[in-house]
Motif scaffolding. Structure first.
Motif, PDB file in Angstrom:
ATOM      1  N   VAL A 343     -10.654  20.283   1.130  1.00 10.41           N
ATOM      2  CA  VAL A 343     -10.138  21.084   2.248  1.00 10.41           C
ATOM      3  C   VAL A 343      -8.955  20.363   2.911  1.00 10.41           C
ATOM      4  O   VAL A 343      -7.892  20.956   3.122  1.00 10.41           O
ATOM      5  CB  VAL A 343     -11.255  21.367   3.281  1.00 10.41           C
ATOM      6  N   ILE A 344      -9.138  19.079   3.198  1.00 14.25           N
ATOM      7  CA  ILE A 344      -8.046  18.328   3.826  1.00 14.25           C
ATOM      8  C   ILE A 344      -6.859  18.265   2.868  1.00 14.25           C
ATOM      9  O   ILE A 344      -5.703  18.408   3.261  1.00 14.25           O
ATOM     10  CB  ILE A 344      -8.508  16.910   4.217  1.00 14.25           C
ATOM     11  N   GLY A 345      -7.177  18.071   1.571  1.00 14.57           N
ATOM     12  CA  GLY A 345      -6.128  17.993   0.558  1.00 14.57           C
ATOM     13  C   GLY A 345      -5.308  19.270   0.483  1.00 14.57           C
ATOM     14  O   GLY A 345      -4.080  19.227   0.356  1.00 14.57           O
ATOM     15  N   VAL A 346      -5.979  20.423   0.574  1.00 13.76           N
ATOM     16  CA  VAL A 346      -5.265  21.701   0.537  1.00 13.76           C
ATOM     17  C   VAL A 346      -4.286  21.784   1.705  1.00 13.76           C
ATOM     18  O   VAL A 346      -3.103  22.107   1.537  1.00 13.76           O
ATOM     19  CB  VAL A 346      -6.256  22.889   0.578  1.00 13.76           C
ATOM     20  N   ALA A 347      -4.788  21.429   2.901  1.00 15.98           N
ATOM     21  CA  ALA A 347      -3.925  21.477   4.086  1.00 15.98           C
ATOM     22  C   ALA A 347      -2.716  20.565   3.901  1.00 15.98           C
ATOM     23  O   ALA A 347      -1.564  20.959   4.130  1.00 15.98           O
ATOM     24  CB  ALA A 347      -4.716  21.071   5.324  1.00 15.98           C
ATOM     25  N   LEU A 348      -2.992  19.352   3.432  1.00 15.61           N
ATOM     26  CA  LEU A 348      -1.916  18.380   3.248  1.00 15.61           C
ATOM     27  C   LEU A 348      -0.940  18.838   2.165  1.00 15.61           C
ATOM     28  O   LEU A 348       0.276  18.670   2.283  1.00 15.61           O
ATOM     29  CB  LEU A 348      -2.531  17.032   2.854  1.00 15.61           C
ATOM     30  N   GLY A 349      -1.497  19.447   1.102  1.00 12.07           N
ATOM     31  CA  GLY A 349      -0.664  19.935   0.008  1.00 12.07           C
ATOM     32  C   GLY A 349       0.274  21.041   0.463  1.00 12.07           C
ATOM     33  O   GLY A 349       1.457  21.068   0.104  1.00 12.07           O
ATOM     34  N   ILE A 350      -0.252  21.966   1.269  1.00 15.08           N
ATOM     35  CA  ILE A 350       0.579  23.060   1.773  1.00 15.08           C
ATOM     36  C   ILE A 350       1.695  22.493   2.640  1.00 15.08           C
ATOM     37  O   ILE A 350       2.863  22.862   2.497  1.00 15.08           O
ATOM     38  CB  ILE A 350      -0.288  24.061   2.588  1.00 15.08           C
ATOM     39  N   LEU A 351       1.328  21.545   3.479  1.00 12.67           N
ATOM     40  CA  LEU A 351       2.314  20.909   4.358  1.00 12.67           C
ATOM     41  C   LEU A 351       3.421  20.242   3.525  1.00 12.67           C
ATOM     42  O   LEU A 351       4.609  20.454   3.757  1.00 12.67           O
ATOM     43  CB  LEU A 351       1.613  19.867   5.228  1.00 12.67           C
ATOM     44  N   THR A 352       3.004  19.473   2.522  1.00 14.01           N
ATOM     45  CA  THR A 352       3.966  18.760   1.696  1.00 14.01           C
ATOM     46  C   THR A 352       4.906  19.720   0.983  1.00 14.01           C
ATOM     47  O   THR A 352       6.128  19.535   0.987  1.00 14.01           O
ATOM     48  CB  THR A 352       3.235  17.915   0.623  1.00 14.01           C
ATOM     49  N   SER A 353       4.333  20.777   0.391  1.00 13.84           N
ATOM     50  CA  SER A 353       5.212  21.668  -0.363  1.00 13.84           C
ATOM     51  C   SER A 353       6.141  22.418   0.580  1.00 13.84           C
ATOM     52  O   SER A 353       7.272  22.760   0.214  1.00 13.84           O
ATOM     53  CB  SER A 353       4.403  22.621  -1.245  1.00 13.84           C
ATOM     54  N   GLN A 354       5.672  22.635   1.828  1.00 14.62           N
ATOM     55  CA  GLN A 354       6.556  23.302   2.772  1.00 14.62           C
ATOM     56  C   GLN A 354       7.716  22.395   3.163  1.00 14.62           C
ATOM     57  O   GLN A 354       8.858  22.840   3.267  1.00 14.62           O
ATOM     58  CB  GLN A 354       5.775  23.722   4.023  1.00 14.62           C
ATOM     59  N   ILE A 355       7.400  21.119   3.346  1.00 15.90           N
ATOM     60  CA  ILE A 355       8.464  20.167   3.688  1.00 15.90           C
ATOM     61  C   ILE A 355       9.467  20.088   2.544  1.00 15.90           C
ATOM     62  O   ILE A 355      10.675  20.223   2.736  1.00 15.90           O
ATOM     63  CB  ILE A 355       7.875  18.771   3.990  1.00 15.90           C
ATOM     64  N   VAL A 356       8.942  19.912   1.315  1.00 15.44           N
ATOM     65  CA  VAL A 356       9.832  19.796   0.157  1.00 15.44           C
ATOM     66  C   VAL A 356      10.684  21.051   0.000  1.00 15.44           C
ATOM     67  O   VAL A 356      11.895  20.989  -0.212  1.00 15.44           O
ATOM     68  CB  VAL A 356       9.017  19.533  -1.133  1.00 15.44           C
ATOM     69  N   SER A 357      10.046  22.211   0.159  1.00 19.19           N
ATOM     70  CA  SER A 357      10.822  23.422  -0.080  1.00 19.19           C
ATOM     71  C   SER A 357      11.831  23.670   1.036  1.00 19.19           C
ATOM     72  O   SER A 357      12.892  24.246   0.802  1.00 19.19           O
ATOM     73  CB  SER A 357       9.899  24.627  -0.258  1.00 19.19           C
ATOM     74  N   SER A 358      11.514  23.197   2.241  1.00 11.80           N
ATOM     75  CA  SER A 358      12.511  23.402   3.295  1.00 11.80           C
ATOM     76  C   SER A 358      13.683  22.453   3.107  1.00 11.80           C
ATOM     77  O   SER A 358      14.822  22.786   3.417  1.00 11.80           O
ATOM     78  CB  SER A 358      11.881  23.250   4.684  1.00 11.80           C
ATOM     79  N   VAL A 359      13.414  21.274   2.561  1.00 11.26           N
ATOM     80  CA  VAL A 359      14.504  20.345   2.260  1.00 11.26           C
ATOM     81  C   VAL A 359      15.333  20.878   1.094  1.00 11.26           C
ATOM     82  O   VAL A 359      16.556  20.868   1.113  1.00 11.26           O
ATOM     83  CB  VAL A 359      13.947  18.935   1.935  1.00 11.26           C
ATOM     84  N   ALA A 360      14.646  21.389   0.051  1.00 13.04           N
ATOM     85  CA  ALA A 360      15.345  21.856  -1.141  1.00 13.04           C
ATOM     86  C   ALA A 360      15.771  23.320  -1.021  1.00 13.04           C
ATOM     87  O   ALA A 360      16.355  23.874  -1.935  1.00 13.04           O
ATOM     88  CB  ALA A 360      14.446  21.679  -2.361  1.00 13.04           C
ATOM     89  N   LYS A 361      15.481  23.942   0.101  1.00  8.65           N
ATOM     90  CA  LYS A 361      15.796  25.353   0.349  1.00  8.65           C
ATOM     91  C   LYS A 361      15.221  26.256  -0.736  1.00  8.65           C
ATOM     92  O   LYS A 361      15.878  27.142  -1.268  1.00  8.65           O
ATOM     93  CB  LYS A 361      17.306  25.566   0.480  1.00  8.65           C
ATOM     94  N   TRP A 362      13.977  25.976  -1.095  1.00  7.32           N
ATOM     95  CA  TRP A 362      13.267  26.837  -2.028  1.00  7.32           C
ATOM     96  C   TRP A 362      12.283  27.674  -1.235  1.00  7.32           C
ATOM     97  O   TRP A 362      11.811  27.239  -0.185  1.00  7.32           O
ATOM     98  CB  TRP A 362      12.461  25.991  -3.020  1.00  7.32           C
TER      99      TRP A 362
END
Ligand code: ATP
Ligand code: MG
Lengths: 405, 250
Positions: A343-362
């Motif tokens: 559960v914690i991993g899912v939350a962290l994973g969503i956060l990470t991919s959101q950060i990456v995609s906002s940096v990469a504009k994906w």
């Protein structure tokens, strides 16, 4: 003992070893978070590639000059001068599946307006170009067939060029100098963003083919020909027709290779699709390995824990715990650890991919399926890797266990 | 009153490679319901092995064992935990409490395995801890309790399922004399309330609190005597205080 009691017992045991529980959970958190993030990033990248490909124009078929070898040196696509404007005319006239055609000649050029200047790619095309590329204008109108025939010095500019030369002022009707020649701006193309190769598609000036060919590129050939069909289903047929026509026009013998290359949008899309699929799989499997490592971590901790807690197990057996009570307790401890980690991993994973995609504009694409999948998987990892230690614990002899120091 | 425990020709062999240790060599005896028996004997004479067998923690190699008229050796292995949980309470020399776990939760443990509902659990745990005089120490973990207090938590845990048999393997072995007297006082109190007690001790003084003394040698009982004058905790405590006072004066 019922399930509720076992959960209570397992939770108490985990709480007693807070530090160890936390560290174990950490392994699973990292595993699950990386699965979610990697798959999310991969799918986001894929979606962005797909939208970029769609931005090239639908139903598009591109013809490039083929690779030729001169003096034994192989040249790249578009290097030969095999394609001519007349080929485009013939395709339009003779290929029934093709509804629109435009040759393209490219020439890099310096553009000047007032005291602003900008280097961009000038493309000579026919009037049908915006239709083929499915590229509407935001201001003015595209030049006409008669402008092309009459080599009129008019042009339509892309958004990036507009921004750099005109800022906020209205470009329509203004005269700009392209390679020192005066051109009147008649229209502005809407913004398309970057193409699959990361190039800015709005950094462009389009002008009548004849002008660019003769006065800028100084060539009689064209770089490529764009053709469009009425539906994507006709792309294959159009390719066959054009191949036959061009082979005949270029007098290519039955045993010789084509001096041109035809690619449909679907080909380009599927190549890019395959590439990003491979990337997603690669990222996913790296992440999967880390989840596996997390699982082995659980097994390791549970095994250590069974040895360390031998006496505890002995006590439980002595006060009336059955083998299956111990088995379920340890299984549940492992499953709870990995589920909490999940559960914690899912939350962290969503956060990470959101950060990456906002940096990469994906676009962010964490699908519910990947969340459910990794949650289930982490639970299974817990049960799978927890089973052996749990069984070991439940098989302990009460007296041996009580005597254990 | 009837016999709670009847054993006949009980043997227990430990096979280690080609050496066989005969820990019990044909024990035949019976223990009456409501009695208080102390077992003593040299180290290695089989006392603990005997306790483990009658406590259903271990199974004998051969013989017969009836607990409350029920043949324990006819039971499936999987049925033994229920017997341990419902009919028998254990008190060990080393206390054997769960560390980092409150007295309350330690005492509650046997109830969890017998599916006692939460209201009843609270009542019984509080009751058991009150009986051993630790009502005000329920939230303490073993490391926050003295040895005597830890042993009392263990006794409360043994009592909480209202067993008919309380087994103690050297219950005072790790305790000083005064605390040992306290524990015996508690045992006597429980015995008066009807619980049958069998305890192993190597201290002759402690054995004198029981009504019957068994001595083991080489895996079987060699003497079985009634205690003529049983000790009483109040007298012992007074005696001890007098002794201490004497030491101080000197
Ligand atoms: N698990 C075992 N494996 C092998 N031999 C054992 C095992 N447990 C006990 N024995 C042997 O059985 C015999 C009886 O042991 P037991 O523990 O019953 O003695 P005891 O009377 O309780 O001694 P003590 O007063 O020292 O506690 C001893 O010789 C011992 O070595
Ligand atoms: Mg012993």
């Amino acid at each position: 003992m019922n399930l509720l009691m076992i959960i209570r017992v397992a939770l108490r045991a985990l709480r007693r070893n807070r530090m160890r529980s936390t560290l174990t959970v950490l392994g699973i958190i990292i595993g699950v978070a990386s699965v979610i993030a990697m798959i999310g990033i991969g799918q986001g990248a894929r979606a962005s590639v797909q939208s970029q490909i769609a931005s090239l124009g639908s139903n598009l078929v591109m013809i490039f000059s083929g690779s030729t070898s001169r003096g034994g040196v192989a040249m790249g696509w578009g290097a030969s001068s095999a394609l001519k404007e007349d080929d485009a005319k013939a395709i339009l006239a003779e290929c029934p599946s093709v509804v629109n055609v435009s040759p393209v000649v490219r020439s890099p050029g310096q553009v000047v307006f007032g005291d602003q200047n900008w280097s961009t790619s000038v493309q000579g095309v026919w009037a049908s170009y915006p239709e083929i590329r499915d590229w509407p204008l935001v201001a003015g109108a595209f030049f006409s067939d008669s402008d092309v025939r009459g080599s009129a010095k008019v042009c339509v500019i892309g958004k990036t060029v507009e921004d750099n030369l005109f800022g906020t002022s209205d470009p329509i009707g203004q005269t700009i100098r392209i390679k020192k020649l005066p051109f009147r701006v008649v229209g502005v193309l809407s913004s398309k963003g970057t193409d699959p190769r990361g190039q800015d598609q709005d950094d462009i000036i389009v002008a009548p083919l004849t002008v660019v060919q003769k006065q800028m590129a100084g060539t009689t050939s064209v770089n490529n020909i764009m053709a469009s069909t009425s539906s994507p289903l006709l792309a294959g047929q159009a390719i066959d027709e054009m191949t036959a026509l061009l082979r005949q026009r270029h007098r290519i013998g039955p045993n010789d290779n084509d001096d041109f290359i035809i690619r449909s949008q679907a080909d380009i899309a599927s190549t890019a699709e395959a590439t990003s699929q491979i990337m997603t799989m690669l990222l996913g499997s790296i992440a999967g390995v880390s989840l596996l490592v997390g699982g082995i971590g659980i097994m390791n901790i549970m095994l250590v824990s069974v040895t360390e807690r031998t006496r505890e197990i002995g006590i439980r057996l002595a006060v009336g715990a059955a083998e299956k009570d111990i088995l379920f307790q340890f299984l549940l401890e492992a499953a709870l650890l990995s589920l909490v980690g999940g559960v914690i991993g899912v939350a962290l994973g969503i956060l990470t991919s959101q950060i990456v995609s906002s940096v990469a504009k994906w676009p962010t694409l964490v699908s519910p399926a990947s969340i459910v999948l990794s949650l289930c998987f982490s639970g299974l990892v817990g049960i799978f890797f927890g089973f052996y230690p749990a069984r070991k614990a439940s098989r302990l002899d009460p007296i041996e266990a009580l005597r254990y120091e | 009153m009837g016999e709670l425990i009847v054993v006949e020709n009980l043997t227990r062999d430990y096979v280690m490679g080609d050496v066989t240790v005969q820990a019990l060599r044909g024990v035949t005896l019976s223990i009456a319901e409501g009695s208080f028996v102390a077992i003593s004997g040299a180290s290695g004479s089989g006392k603990s092995t005997f306790m483990n067998v009658i406590g259903c923690l271990d199974r004998p190699t051969s013989g017969r064992y009836l607990l409350g008229g029920q043949d324990m050796l006819a039971l499936e292995r999987s049925e033994l935990p229920k017997v341990r949980g419902r009919k028998i309470g254990f008190v060990f020399q080393g206390f054997n409490l769960l560390s980092r776990t409150s007295a309350y939760e330690n005492v509650e443990l046997p109830l969890l395995y017998q599916n006692v509902d939460s209201g009843e659990r609270r009542k019984r745990v509080t009751d058991a801890l009150t009986r051993v005089g630790l009502a005000d120490r329920m939230d303490h973990t073993p490391s926050q309790l003295s040895g005597g207090q830890q042993q009392r938590v263990a006794i409360a845990r043994a009592l909480v399922n209202q067993p008919m048999l309380l087994l103690g393997d050297e219950p005072t072995g790790n305790l000083d004399t005064r605390t040992g007297i306290d524990i015996m006082e508690l045992f006597l109190e429980l015995n008066r309330q009807g619980i049958t007690i069998v305890m192993v001790t190597h201290e002759p003084d402690i054995a004198q609190y029981a009504e019957r003394n068994l001595v083991f040698r080489d895996g079987r009982p060699v003497s079985d005597t009634r205690v003529a004058t049983r000790r009483d905790p109040a007298g012992e405590r007074a005696h001890l205080s007098a002794l201490e006072a004497e030491v101080k004066i000197q």
